[in-house]
Design an enzyme around this catalytic site. Structure first.
Site: not given
Ligand code: CMP
Length: 143
Positions: A9, A49, A91, A112, A115, A126
């Protein structure tokens, strides 16, 4: 052979973690079959997403993922989807085990770092969203 979609990311790219993340997958024995540096459009972000549309964090998530370059990758290997999830950690980096990618480098649930697809269905969807078939290479390692 199983394939998964992995994306570094914008926070991971800006913090110089691309090499470290690629290295972890290489050392684990997975094979890189697709790789591109790109800036994601709003449209692609909203499609990628799509399952989170309507959630309170959706707008912030789309804004963040389109805010700078990302590195999109396809990795191949035995049980690569589940193993990549283990390597990434939870996550929320605050819940991720020490030693995992997010447990080592993640800041918060938004920032984070990485992905990865969560199922074979997500991986297929994806990969097709981010790569054309001819951008995925087939080769043998010659050591
Ligand atoms: P990712 O694995 O990219 O898939 C969805 C993303 O939503 C997740 O990682 C997080 O970075 C993002 N995200 C942001 N806020 C939240 C939240 N409150 N709960 C879960 N995912 C979140």
């Amino acid at each position: 052979m199983e394939r998964t979609f992995i994306m570094v990311k914008p926070d991971g790219v800006q913090r110089g973690l691309v090499g470290e993340i690629i290295s972890r997958f290489e050392k684990r024995g997975f094979k890189l079959v697709g790789l591109k540096l790109m800036q994601i459009s709003r449209e692609l972000a909203e499609t990628h997403y799509g399952e989170h549309k309507g959630k309170p964090f959706f707008e912030g998530l789309v804004n963040f993922i389109t805010s700078g370059p990302v590195v999109a990758m396809v990795w191949e290997g035995k049980e690569v989807i589940a193993t990549a999830r283990e390597m990434m950690g939870a996550t929320n980096p605050l819940k991720a085990l020490p030693g995992t990618i997010r447990g080592t480098y993640g800041i918060d649930v938004g920032r984070n770092v990485i992905h990865g697809s969560d199922s074979p269905e997500s991986a297929a969807r994806e990969i097709a969203l981010f790569f054309k078939e001819e951008e995925l290479l087939s080769y043998e390692k010659t050591l």
